[in-house]
Scaffold this active site. Structure first.
Site, PDB file in Angstrom:
ATOM      1  CG  ASP A  80      -1.428  -0.819   1.713  1.00 46.43           C
ATOM      2  OD1 ASP A  80      -0.927  -2.383   1.361  1.00 46.43           O
ATOM      3  OD2 ASP A  80      -2.845  -1.012   2.102  1.00 46.43           O
TER       4      ASP A  80
ATOM      5  CD  GLU B 250      -5.167  -9.394  -0.700  1.00 47.81           C
ATOM      6  OE1 GLU B 250      -5.718  -9.259  -0.497  1.00 47.81           O
ATOM      7  OE2 GLU B 250      -3.971  -9.086  -0.381  1.00 47.81           O
TER       8      GLU B 250
HETATM    9  O1  IFM Z   1      -2.389  -4.694   1.299  1.00 51.40           O
HETATM   10  C1  IFM Z   1      -3.549  -4.557   0.989  1.00 51.40           C
HETATM   11  C2  IFM Z   1      -4.291  -6.018  -0.763  1.00 51.40           C
HETATM   12  O2  IFM Z   1      -3.533  -5.171  -1.339  1.00 51.40           O
HETATM   13  C3  IFM Z   1      -5.976  -5.182  -0.411  1.00 51.40           C
HETATM   14  N1  IFM Z   1      -5.978  -5.819   0.982  1.00 51.40           N
HETATM   15  C4  IFM Z   1      -5.835  -5.219   2.426  1.00 51.40           C
HETATM   16  C5  IFM Z   1      -4.293  -5.041   1.890  1.00 51.40           C
HETATM   17  C6  IFM Z   1      -4.053  -4.465   3.393  1.00 51.40           C
HETATM   18  O3  IFM Z   1      -4.134  -2.818   2.889  1.00 51.40           O
END
Ligand code: IFM
Length: 710
Positions: A318, A448
């Site tokens: 992020d 994801e």
């Molecule tokens: O890094 C992110 C991921 O891309 C999506 N799930 C949450 C994570 C943390 O914000």
């Protein structure tokens, strides 16, 4: 224009949601805006980089899995205070009346009506809280108490109260409870209290102190009117000690904070003329993003910043893809320190690469605080190797925006070479379409809801960039390359691999394919999925989700956004295809959809995704703001404005901007730093004006035409 957020701007009155929205932070620590009288399970202080570890309990553990969780520690709430009437009855019923965060000064003002069951009499309590931003260990608290129906004597007592860590179940996004802490309280005299918290497993310690000029327990007579009680809180660095000598006054802390924010807006202002509520939301996002960011080169920015403990306080990709762009172009010093943090965990990242069976280079942890990988679910964790290239991309972005060769030589180049070594070692050549193409098998891209696939387009495109950038730096800084042990053979391998990376493309659909098998899968049954079953991750086994074409977030489209290397026609086709299968269950998604829509002229879509992006936390869109702000999305909203509506990209070393202003806006003004200049760009419906506020004239490409602005 007033630059504040108050209760009236928010629909929800849920206390834990408000604790997050009105949280304050200064990169080092954050305090949640909890009720000072009642407190809550979610109240408390978090310190960037202060965490406990615990063994990850796997049902079936395999070789190389991460060993330990790292969880940010919730420390005592600094705002708590006890107030008693002249009979010794505690005012223990509290009603929040007004609350307002001034984003010009960083001052939070919360007013409560207090009473108790026994007398039923009321008083008013106002808490003014502000954090020091320069030497960022202090918090200033000013309690103002006014008589309402009660006007007798009151007694105030102020202590550091330990908040119990509560177990959360059922939502992997929430933090684990930490129950292995030891506390030691010292009260050297009546006006100060020091609490040392020690973590039993990670063996870290942290000191917090509170200090009041006269005494932490004091009696006042309310019959003379308002009473003012100032307390200064101090929070040490992890493993550091507090000093209560020469503490600043409350007013001094307010001044410090005001100076910081005034300088901040001077350099980072973004102003939308024509929609005040969007302006306010955007300002809130930038204020909180900056509050959350580690600034010392030893810490980073967690997914929830310092506003809550969600995701255990871990740092993810992020930072590089959503948060650091803002700092790179407005406060490069912070962007540089974020890179230094990554450099500081190179040794741990070597271990992560070896554990994953990759013999060369580093693999940055998918989630961590202290450096080791803390992901316990490798299919949507460690397998997101793209984080290596994301970090490299952020180094390149910083370098192109600042020309800071020093950073490259001291830290950046080693990161780039070590990540390039990882790709070299991970990949292998396969004959595809009659050509030898460099491939990466069994990887997970940003989306994801798709895991462990071959040749994820985003990963491959980013690795191509990473390897290519390594060659650029090796050629530019040959001495440093030699120092890092780079041979000609290695350089040539990087070059060949970067040129031969396989990028999946579907020639029937005429779009890039998310991975080798993406389009073979059935499309998720969206029509029969009840609304309440979103986010899917809370209602379906991952294996079920993985069997379908369904995206949690932008994946291939993120590569399109970053590289801008396909035709507009193909981009429109890709957008159309991937939009239909994307749930936006991740808050990292909508900003990219908005920015791309702006670039390709889908004005309504751009605007509607932007509205959701910019107000994600203010309207609690993801329904979990109580666990902390969605910091990547805060940065994403800036990206959408600047890179989407404002068309900012750096192409061939030049700043490129383009006018994609929404019809609803009369004007957009952006302040930016680029290669040592401070610029102000004013977008009007029919033209773009650029002023260089400080620094030399600069060549800028405006709507495709080269201009020299001064
Ligand atoms: O890094 C992110 C991921 O891309 C999506 N799930 C949450 C994570 C943390 O914000």
């Amino acid at each position: 224009m007033s630059n504040s957020i108050s209760l009236n701007d928010l629909k929800s009155r849920d206390p834990s949601y408000l604790e997050t929205i009105f949280s304050l932070a200064n990169g080092h620590f954050g305090i949640r805006a909890s009720d000072p009288i009642i407190g809550s399970d979610t109240a408390g202080t978090v310190v960037n980089g202060f965490y406990e570890i615990s063994k990850i309990i796997y049902g079936e553990k395999a070789f190389g899995y991460a060993d330990n969780n790292q969880t940010i520690v919730k420390l005592p709430d600094l705002r708590t205070i006890n107030i008693y009437d002249n009979q010794g009855n505690k005012f223990d019923i509290s009603n929040l009346k007004t609350e307002s965060l001034n984003m010009n000064t960083g001052l939070l003002t919360s007013t409560y009506e207090l009473s108790n069951n026994i007398s039923g009499k009321t008083i008013e309590l106002t808490v003014n809280s502000t954090l020091q931003q320069s030497d960022n260990q202090m918090v200033g608290l000013r309690y103002e108490i006014k008589p309402l129906s009660y006007s007798g004597n009151i007694k105030l007592t102020k202590h550091l109260n330990i908040v119990a860590s509560v177990d959360t179940v059922g939502d992997p996004r929430r933090a684990k409870a930490v129950k292995t802490l030891e506390y030691q309280k010292d009260n050297p005299n009546s006006h100060q209290e020091i609490l040392t918290t020690t973590t039993k497993k990670s063996k870290m310690s942290l000191q917090m102190a509170i200090y009041a000029k006269d005494s932490l327990e004091k009696e006042y007579d309310l019959s003379n009117g308002k009473v003012v009680f100032d307390v200064i809180g101090v929070v040490s660095e992890p493993n550091g000690k507090v000093s209560t000598n020469d503490l600043p006054s409350f007013e001094k802390i307010v001044n410090d904070s005001t100076n910081f924010w005034s300088d901040f807006w001077e350099r980072s202002e973004v102003k939308i003329t024509g929609d005040d509520s969007l302006n306010q939301a955007l300002h809130f996002n930038l204020f909180q993003l900056t509050s959350s960011s580690g600034r010392d080169g030893k810490t980073n920015i967690s997914a929830k910043g310092l506003s809550g403990t969600g995701y255990d306080g871990h740092y993810f990709w992020d930072t590089e893809m959503y948060m650091s762009p803002f700092f790179t172009y407005t406060n490069p010093e912070i962007a540089k320190n974020l890179i230094k943090y990554r450099y500081s965990i190179l040794e741990d990242s070597k271990k992560t690469a070896r554990a994953a069976g990759v013999d060369e280079g580093v693999l940055f942890p998918w989630r961590t605080i202290g450096g080791p990988e803390a992901s316990s679910y490798f299919p949507a964790g460690t397998a997101q190797y793209h984080i290596n290239a994301d970090i490299s991309y952020a180094v390149a972005r910083y370098y192109r925006a600042t020309n800071d060769e020093d950073l490259i030589k001291k830290y950046g180049m080693e990161i780039i070479i070590e990540t390039a070594r990882f790709w070299n070692s991970l990949g292998s050549y396969s004959k595809i379409n009659g050509k030898d193409q460099f491939c990466f098998f069994d990887v997970t891209g940003p989306d994801e809801y798709t895991a462990i696939v071959n040749n994820n387009y985003y990963t491959n495109r980013m690795a191509k960039f990473n390897l290519g950038f390594a060659v650029e730096l090796i050629d530019k800084f040959p001495e440093k390359a030699t120092e890092l042990g780079v041979t000609t053979e290695e350089r040539n391998n990087f070059l060949k691999e970067s040129k031969s990376i396989y990028l999946p493309y579907d020639s029937e659909k005429k779009i890039n394919e998310q991975d080798d098998s993406a389009f073979n899968k059935p499309i998720w049954p969206f029509e029969t999925t009840p609304k309440e079953n979103y986010p899917l991750l809370l209602h379906y086994h991952p294996l079920r989700i993985y069997r379908y074409q369904v995206n949690k977030q932008a994946d291939t489209l993120l590569a399109d956004f970053l590289f801008d290397d396909i035709t507009k026609e193909q981009l429109i086709r890709e957008y159309d295809y991937y939009e239909k299968i994307t749930t936006h269950d991740s808050s990292l998604s909508r900003s990219i959809f908005s920015a791309l829509a702006a670039r390709i002229g889908l004005k309504n879509k751009a605007y509607s995704y932007f509205m959701d992006t910019v107000k994600t936390d203010l309207i609690d869109l993801q329904k979990n703001t109580q666990d902390g702000l969605h910091i990547a999305n805060l940065g994403g909203s800036w990206l959408t404005v600047v890179s989407g509506f404002g068309g900012l990209q750096v192409k061939n070393g030049s700043l490129t901007i383009a006018n994609h202003l929404p019809d609803e806006w009369k004007k957009l003004s952006i302040r930016l730093q680029f290669q040592g200049r401070l610029l102000e760009i004013n977008y009007l419906p029919s033209k773009i004006d650029v002023s260089i506020l400080s620094g030399e004239p600069l060549k800028i490409i405006v709507d495709g035409v080269c201009r020299k602005d001064s």
